[in-house]
Design a protein around this motif. Structure first.
Motif, PDB file in Angstrom:
ATOM      1  N   SER A   1      -8.124   1.816   7.806  1.00  0.00           N
ATOM      2  CA  SER A   1      -7.880   2.312   6.459  1.00  0.00           C
ATOM      3  C   SER A   1      -8.143   3.812   6.410  1.00  0.00           C
TER       4      SER A   1
ATOM      5  N   ASP B   1      -4.192  -1.817  -1.613  1.00  0.00           N
ATOM      6  CA  ASP B   1      -4.391  -0.402  -1.933  1.00  0.00           C
ATOM      7  C   ASP B   1      -4.577  -0.231  -3.437  1.00  0.00           C
ATOM      8  N   ASP B   2      -5.770   0.167  -3.822  1.00  0.00           N
ATOM      9  CA  ASP B   2      -6.128   0.377  -5.230  1.00  0.00           C
ATOM     10  C   ASP B   2      -6.692   1.790  -5.344  1.00  0.00           C
ATOM     11  N   PRO B   3      -5.863   2.770  -5.687  1.00  0.00           N
ATOM     12  CA  PRO B   3      -6.284   4.177  -5.643  1.00  0.00           C
ATOM     13  C   PRO B   3      -7.511   4.527  -6.463  1.00  0.00           C
TER      14      PRO B   3
ATOM     15  N   ARG C   1      -6.396  -5.155   3.189  1.00  0.00           N
ATOM     16  CA  ARG C   1      -5.238  -4.253   3.246  1.00  0.00           C
ATOM     17  C   ARG C   1      -4.478  -4.183   1.913  1.00  0.00           C
TER      18      ARG C   1
ATOM     19  N   ASP D   1     -10.092  -2.956   0.711  1.00  0.00           N
ATOM     20  CA  ASP D   1      -9.605  -2.280   1.919  1.00  0.00           C
ATOM     21  C   ASP D   1      -9.464  -3.254   3.079  1.00  0.00           C
TER      22      ASP D   1
ATOM     23  N   LYS E   1      -1.707   4.820   3.907  1.00  0.00           N
ATOM     24  CA  LYS E   1      -3.014   4.273   3.555  1.00  0.00           C
ATOM     25  C   LYS E   1      -3.610   3.477   4.710  1.00  0.00           C
ATOM     26  N   PHE E   2      -2.783   2.691   5.405  1.00  0.00           N
ATOM     27  CA  PHE E   2      -3.271   1.860   6.510  1.00  0.00           C
ATOM     28  C   PHE E   2      -2.511   2.171   7.792  1.00  0.00           C
TER      29      PHE E   2
ATOM     30  N   ALA F   1       0.820  -1.211   0.000  1.00  0.00           N
ATOM     31  CA  ALA F   1       0.000   0.000   0.000  1.00  0.00           C
ATOM     32  C   ALA F   1       0.855   1.263   0.000  1.00  0.00           C
ATOM     33  N   ARG F   2       0.253   2.361  -0.404  1.00  0.00           N
ATOM     34  CA  ARG F   2       0.913   3.649  -0.328  1.00  0.00           C
ATOM     35  C   ARG F   2       1.170   4.033   1.134  1.00  0.00           C
TER      36      ARG F   2
END
Length: 415
Positions: free
Chosen positions: A200, A319-321, A317, A314, A193-194, A189-190
């Motif tokens: 999230s 991350d898909d923007p 965990r 989400d 993000k978490f 993930a970026r």
């Protein structure tokens, strides 16, 4: 006259599908942060240029080989490396398939090819190395996408089985969606993000109006994506396809908007937009087979899947923007299976054929994407350094700012 009409319609549809790449670009830019805008645009420009060149050199002949080894491996060595139009009496054979010319066929199919990598671009946004993404796109577009497509559209074993995918819910959208899922799993993930507690945190895009414009452009482009897949200008088939496409899109948007409003207690425009796209992806496998009522039902279910899919991504965990996995993979699978539930081919045997097609393409794409990405990770590396990601890919990969004047980086003109 019929050949001319069909050919002109196919060229118009080709232009509309090309226009979709602007829609993808605006959607991805709008849903990500300002500091990565040039990086997003660069990837999308790279994809369409590279995609067309690779499809002309390798992909088109690999996807339509004419014969297969053991029914699975395209026998592509004959005619590989370049386009070879059929010729009769020293001139281009205009009866290529009694609908449109060889060149029109190549260009229309070539626009589809680049879409698969564009789907991955949005999912891995804001943290993948540009060199790694470009290397992945080249290999995936040149080999994986055309081989998967050949198994149905090139007359391969899925076509013989009875698997049906009118315009690519599986062969375009899920091919990109499976790769996106593998890529975000390997990337991570970026930053931010978490939380450590598993919570999230939303990372808002910097320009939702651009994202909205992108979705409307994509909706318009789908007139060519699905309408052109009729492969003729037949009034009855084309008009029905456009009606089912639009109704599914509208139903998907309304469904996602209502479900997300109930679930999250707010009017989320981004969920509304992705619901529209989910409806479009969902109807793509069977747009020519469905009644208007079928299309609405497929779109409504796609919209629900968008909200649930985004929440699921989400939850695990990942991350898909831009919601690419929910839109293109989950709704792509749904739309493909829907061919066995609704419309002219509905039935248990057809549903089983659809399920087999989804499983085969999914396994092939996941294994292929993993091998390519893992090799790149061990060689070039996949992810930007922490400080580079924090400061933005535009600065470190491109040395530019998408909004230099507003960032105070442009000297005012002297009077």
């Amino acid at each position: 006259m019929e050949l001319l009409t069909n050919n002109v319609w196919m060229m118009v549809c080709t232009a509309l599908v090309f226009f979709m790449h602007l829609g993808f670009s605006l959607l991805e830019v709008g849903l990500t942060r300002q500091k990565n805008a040039i990086n997003i645009l660069f990837k999308n420009v790279f994809i369409i240029c590279t995609g067309l060149l690779l499809y002309s050199l390798i992909g088109f002949n690999l996807m339509y080989p004419g014969s297969f080894i053991m029914g699975i491996i395209p026998d592509y060595f004959v005619g590989l490396f370049g386009l070879h139009a059929p010729v009769a009496d020293g001139a281009l054979d205009l009866t290529y398939n009694e609908g449109y010319t060889y060149w029109t066929d190549f260009l229309f199919q070539g626009m589809f090819a680049a879409t698969a990598a564009t789907i991955v671009s949005g999912a891995v946004a804001e943290r993948i190395k540009l060199s790694a993404f470009m290397m992945f796109s080249i290999i995936y577009l040149a080999i994986v996408y055309p081989i998967a497509g050949s198994w149905k559209w090139g007359g391969g074993f899925l076509d013989e089985l009875g698997f049906y995918d009118f315009a690519g819910s599986t062969l375009v959208h899920s091919v990109g969606g499976w790769a996106a899922l593998v890529a975000i799993s390997l990337l991570g993930a970026r930053i931010g993000k978490f939380g450590e507690d598993g919570s999230s945190h939303a990372i808002p895009g910097h320009n939702v109006p651009l994202a909205t414009a992108g979705v409307f452009i994509l909706w318009l482009g789908w007139f060519g994506f699905n309408g052109g897949s009729v492969l003729s200008a037949d009034p009855s088939a084309t008009s029905l396809t456009l009606v089912t496409t639009c109704l599914a899109a509208a139903a998907g948007g309304i469904s996602a908007f209502l479900v997300s409003t109930i679930w999250y207690k707010n009017y989320d425009l981004t969920m509304f937009l992705n619901g529209i796209l989910g409806g479009l992806v969902g109807i793509t496998a069977g747009a020519d087979l469905m009644s208007p009522t079928d299309a609405v039902l497929i779109g409504l279910i796609a919209g629900i899947l968008i909200v649930a899919g985004v929440a699921l991504i989400d939850k695990v965990r990942l991350d898909d923007p831009v919601g690419a996995v929910a839109v293109h993979l989950i709704c792509g699978v749904w739309g493909t299976l829907a061919v066995g539930i609704f419309g002219a081919l509905a039935g248990f045997e057809q549903f089983l054929n659809q399920l087999i097609g989804v499983a085969v393409i999914g396994a092939f794409c996941c294994v292929s994407a993993f091998l390519i990405l893992f090799a790149i990770k061990r060689s070039l590396g996949l992810r930007m350094e922490t400080h580079e990601e924090t400061e933005g890919l535009d600065l470190h990969e491109h040395g530019m700012d998408a909004y230099a004047e507003f960032a105070g980086k442009v000297e005012p003109a002297k009077q």
